[in-house]
Design a protein around this motif. Structure first.
Motif, PDB file in Angstrom:
ATOM      1  N   ILE A  12      15.527  -1.322   4.697  1.00 21.23           N
ATOM      2  CA  ILE A  12      15.148  -1.619   3.463  1.00 21.23           C
ATOM      3  C   ILE A  12      13.589  -2.334   3.715  1.00 21.23           C
ATOM      4  O   ILE A  12      12.905  -2.027   2.601  1.00 21.23           O
ATOM      5  N   ALA A  13      13.393  -2.977   4.621  1.00 20.35           N
ATOM      6  CA  ALA A  13      12.121  -3.601   4.740  1.00 20.35           C
ATOM      7  C   ALA A  13      10.847  -2.562   5.036  1.00 20.35           C
ATOM      8  O   ALA A  13       9.941  -2.633   4.129  1.00 20.35           O
ATOM      9  N   HIS A  14      11.149  -1.656   5.965  1.00 24.99           N
ATOM     10  CA  HIS A  14      10.305  -0.537   6.205  1.00 24.99           C
ATOM     11  C   HIS A  14      10.078   0.230   5.204  1.00 24.99           C
ATOM     12  O   HIS A  14       9.066   1.088   4.644  1.00 24.99           O
ATOM     13  N   ILE A  22       7.155   2.569  -0.107  1.00 28.76           N
ATOM     14  CA  ILE A  22       7.136   2.648  -1.241  1.00 28.76           C
ATOM     15  C   ILE A  22       5.949   2.189  -1.901  1.00 28.76           C
ATOM     16  O   ILE A  22       4.944   2.623  -2.532  1.00 28.76           O
ATOM     17  N   THR A  23       5.472   0.826  -1.233  1.00 23.92           N
ATOM     18  CA  THR A  23       4.425   0.119  -1.779  1.00 23.92           C
ATOM     19  C   THR A  23       3.129   0.854  -1.497  1.00 23.92           C
ATOM     20  O   THR A  23       2.179   0.781  -2.151  1.00 23.92           O
ATOM     21  N   GLY A  83       1.688   9.186  -6.408  1.00 28.36           N
ATOM     22  CA  GLY A  83       2.665   8.349  -5.557  1.00 28.36           C
ATOM     23  C   GLY A  83       3.441   7.591  -6.672  1.00 28.36           C
ATOM     24  O   GLY A  83       4.554   7.595  -6.589  1.00 28.36           O
ATOM     25  N   GLN A  84       2.988   7.401  -7.835  1.00 25.24           N
ATOM     26  CA  GLN A  84       3.475   6.591  -8.991  1.00 25.24           C
ATOM     27  C   GLN A  84       4.440   7.532  -9.627  1.00 25.24           C
ATOM     28  O   GLN A  84       5.506   7.095  -9.842  1.00 25.24           O
ATOM     29  N   GLN A  85       3.932   8.632  -9.834  1.00 23.00           N
ATOM     30  CA  GLN A  85       4.801   9.672 -10.371  1.00 23.00           C
ATOM     31  C   GLN A  85       6.141   9.936  -9.566  1.00 23.00           C
ATOM     32  O   GLN A  85       7.452  10.219  -9.872  1.00 23.00           O
ATOM     33  N   ALA A  86       5.846  10.204  -8.092  1.00 21.03           N
ATOM     34  CA  ALA A  86       6.963  10.344  -7.389  1.00 21.03           C
ATOM     35  C   ALA A  86       8.152   9.050  -7.337  1.00 21.03           C
ATOM     36  O   ALA A  86       9.161   9.573  -7.118  1.00 21.03           O
ATOM     37  N   THR A 143      11.326  -7.872  -3.173  1.00 19.56           N
ATOM     38  CA  THR A 143      10.863  -8.262  -4.248  1.00 19.56           C
ATOM     39  C   THR A 143       9.373  -8.227  -4.574  1.00 19.56           C
ATOM     40  O   THR A 143       8.812  -7.866  -5.683  1.00 19.56           O
ATOM     41  N   SER A 144       8.820  -8.473  -3.351  1.00 19.76           N
ATOM     42  CA  SER A 144       7.366  -8.061  -3.186  1.00 19.76           C
ATOM     43  C   SER A 144       7.025  -6.537  -3.725  1.00 19.76           C
ATOM     44  O   SER A 144       5.902  -6.589  -4.538  1.00 19.76           O
ATOM     45  N   CYS A 145       7.998  -5.636  -3.164  1.00 24.15           N
ATOM     46  CA  CYS A 145       7.646  -4.231  -3.476  1.00 24.15           C
ATOM     47  C   CYS A 145       7.829  -4.085  -5.108  1.00 24.15           C
ATOM     48  O   CYS A 145       6.906  -3.488  -5.859  1.00 24.15           O
ATOM     49  N   LEU A 146       8.985  -4.795  -5.819  1.00 24.35           N
ATOM     50  CA  LEU A 146       9.176  -4.436  -7.102  1.00 24.35           C
ATOM     51  C   LEU A 146       8.105  -5.158  -7.867  1.00 24.35           C
ATOM     52  O   LEU A 146       7.588  -4.684  -9.130  1.00 24.35           O
ATOM     53  N   HIS A 147       7.581  -6.416  -7.608  1.00 24.48           N
ATOM     54  CA  HIS A 147       6.529  -7.193  -8.171  1.00 24.48           C
ATOM     55  C   HIS A 147       5.258  -6.088  -8.138  1.00 24.48           C
ATOM     56  O   HIS A 147       4.370  -6.178  -9.301  1.00 24.48           O
ATOM     57  N   HIS A 148       5.042  -5.510  -7.095  1.00 26.08           N
ATOM     58  CA  HIS A 148       3.841  -4.565  -7.162  1.00 26.08           C
ATOM     59  C   HIS A 148       4.060  -3.493  -8.037  1.00 26.08           C
ATOM     60  O   HIS A 148       3.014  -2.972  -8.690  1.00 26.08           O
ATOM     61  N   LEU A 149       5.081  -2.801  -8.120  1.00 25.35           N
ATOM     62  CA  LEU A 149       5.350  -1.608  -8.899  1.00 25.35           C
ATOM     63  C   LEU A 149       5.335  -2.056 -10.404  1.00 25.35           C
ATOM     64  O   LEU A 149       5.035  -1.223 -11.338  1.00 25.35           O
TER      65      LEU A 149
END
Length: 561
Positions: free
Chosen positions: A367-369, A374-375, A383-386, A414-420
């Motif tokens: 999960i972490a890596h 993804i980030t 990458g965003q489209q992928a 949550t850091s990844c989702l916030h970034h997305l």
């Protein structure tokens, strides 16, 4: 006269009798029989001591008997002494008396293979159990006969001597001498055609790389090319030991130059081949080694020239959790390099990450890596489209409601989702797929006072949701809880929490039900207080703008001293 003559003849007779060879043989055989009888008497004493006690009484009689047997030229008696030591090494629960180490030297110097096997193994056992002092073994000169056993033609003796060297080298004192004397013989054994000997030598080299001092000596003497060649071994254990040793060497940056000097990318090619191994632990270890090496830009550039995606994709789809985790960790490291992003995205690796997040919701490493990957890969439009076309977003949301994940793992997610959520298409898509359970999970995490960053990330995701009818319906049951954490944010001295609280309020006030809850509440009071503080700050800033540098100079001069 007759008596004198008779006496002379009698003396001559006994003189001739003494010179008779028959009599000499009888005397010699009698002496030998007496000597052997004494030896077997010692042997009977040892047997008696073992019969009465599982661990014999280590007294002077025992020591004397062992000394006699060890010093014997009779191989059978030497074997008996060696077997007694071997038995003792298995059952002894306390330190071996120093006096009982003395017969070891005679047995280590024996030319009999059975004696060498037994006495060397007994020394290994005693060292493993800390029943003998390593420094004392070294002082008594036992290292030299142990190293000489490396040249034995017997694989068992060679294996046992390898183990002895490793145990002796684990002591800090005299380590450099032990390593410098023992490494070259070890490297010779590592090239043996006997799989067991090669395995023991590779294991010994691995143990030596666990110390910075011995690792440095290994690299200076030329162990790296040998270890790289061992990656090609047909024995899976040898492959694992050599790869693990290279991991330890790669962890020290000063050794990278020696790793790079092997021509034609031989090291990286060997590791990529090992990634495809059917032995899971070998494939995982190859991934770990590459992941460590990729911290070096030069090595990463070499890896880019090779096609690393196919073996990586195979491991990401592996049924073995350790293999998958190692592959995701390597992918996370590779994705951190901007020049690697597009090739990795084009290989469809984000699709695999999305699947992993759904199938391994309780694996913190994956999960972490996976979140880091993804980030990193969504930094471009491709990458965003992928990400949009994969199952990454839904996988990340699923992790939020998994009860087994730690705060550290949830912080990564949550850091990844916030970034997305900073990209409009991803923000709109997430708002359409989020469920009531996931909204509930985000609200709960937003109220985590013990981890402010986790709370901030979760609340920021909620504030970015598109406030359409469906999202508002999902949030309404949680308005009391949302109000609690928003009040905490407004009271927080950090500006980022205050700003997030105000932004969230602006979005939620689009719903009349929340507006009714807000009116006359403590949140409204705190918001007005913030507004007043902000206004005061604005006026103060205006005053500083009105004051010119020339008008401030007298004041500065007054308070200078």
């Amino acid at each position: 006269m007759i008596c004198t003559e008779f006496e002379q003849k009698l003396n001559d007779f006994f003189r001739e009798l003494a010179q008779c060879t028959c009599l000499r043989r009888a005397t010699s055989e009698s002496f030998q029989r007496k000597k052997e009888w004494q030896m077997y008497r010692e042997l009977s004493l040892l047997n008696h001591l073992y019969t009465d006690h599982e661990t014999p009484v280590l007294n002077q009689q025992y020591l004397h008997a062992l000394n006699r047997l060890a010093a014997s030229e009779n191989c059978d008696l030497q074997r008996t002494a060696a077997m007694h030591y071997l038995y003792l090494s298995h059952h002894l629960e306390s330190p071996l008396p120093v006096a009982l180490l003395e017969p070891f030297m005679a047995l280590l110097l024996s030319t009999d293979l059975d004696v060498q096997k037994s006495i060397c193994l007994s020394l290994v056992n005693l060292l493993v159990k800390n029943n003998v002092c390593k420094e004392l073994v070294f002082e008594m000169g036992m290292l030299e006969p142990v190293l000489e056993m490396f040249q034995s033609g017997d694989p068992t003796v060679q294996c046992h001597s390898c183990a002895c060297l490793v145990m002796l080298a684990s002591s800090e004192s005299n380590k450099e001498v032990i390593v410098s004397d023992g490494v070259i013989p070890l490297l010779v054994l590592a090239k043996s055609y006997d799989p067991q000997v090669q395995q023991s030598a590779a294991w010994a080299l691995l143990n030596l790389t666990q110390s910075d001092c011995s690792t440095r000596v290994l690299c200076q003497i030329g162990a790296i090319p040998v270890l790289v060649l061992l990656l090609q071994s047909s024995d899976s254990e040898v492959q694992f030991y050599s790869c693990s040793a290279l991991c330890n060497i790669a962890a020290v940056r000063e050794h990278h130059a020696k790793l790079l000097c092997i021509g034609d990318h031989f090291l990286l090619k060997s590791l990529l081949t090992l990634m495809s191994s059917s032995v899971h632990k070998n494939a995982s270890q190859a991934c770990r080694c590459l992941q460590i090496l990729c911290r070096n830009v030069l090595i990463l550039e070499q890896l880019m020239e090779l096609d690393c995606a196919p073996p990586l994709k195979t491991l990401l789809s592996s049924s073995d959790l350790a293999c998958t985790a190692a592959a995701v960790t390597l992918l996370s490291t590779l994705s951190a390099r901007p020049e690697m992003n597009e090739p990795l995205v084009n290989e469809g690796l984000l699709d695999l990450i999305g699947q992993l997040l759904h199938h391994h919701r309780s694996s913190s490493d994956i999960i972490a890596h996976g979140s880091n990957t993804i980030t990193n890969l969504c930094s471009s439009r491709v990458g965003q489209q992928a990400v949009l076309e994969s199952r990454c977003l839904s996988g990340l949301l699923q992790v939020l409601v998994s009860p087994v994940n730690s705060e550290r793992t949830l912080l990564r997610v949550t850091s990844c989702l916030h970034h997305l959520m900073t990209w409009d298409p991803l923000q709109s898509y997430l708002s359409t797929i989020i469920t009531s359970e996931q909204v509930s999970g985000l609200v709960k995490l937003s109220g985590q006072n013990g981890n402010l960053q986790l709370s901030h990330n979760s609340a920021a995701i909620i504030s970015k949701l598109t406030m359409n009818g469906e999202v508002i319906q999902l949030l309404r049951p949680h308005y009391p809880a949302v109000s609690e954490y928003l009040l905490i944010f407004l009271k927080n001295q950090e500006v980022k929490f205050q700003q997030l609280g105000i932004t969230t309020l602006c979005h939620l006030m689009k719903d009349g039900e929340f507006l009714t809850l807000f009116a006359g509440s403590e949140m409204e009071t705190q918001l007005l207080r913030l507004q007043e503080q902000t206004e005061q700050m604005r006026r103060l800033l205006q005053m500083t703008q009105l004051l010119s540098p020339s008008s401030l100079e007298p004041l500065l001069t007054q308070y200078k001293y």
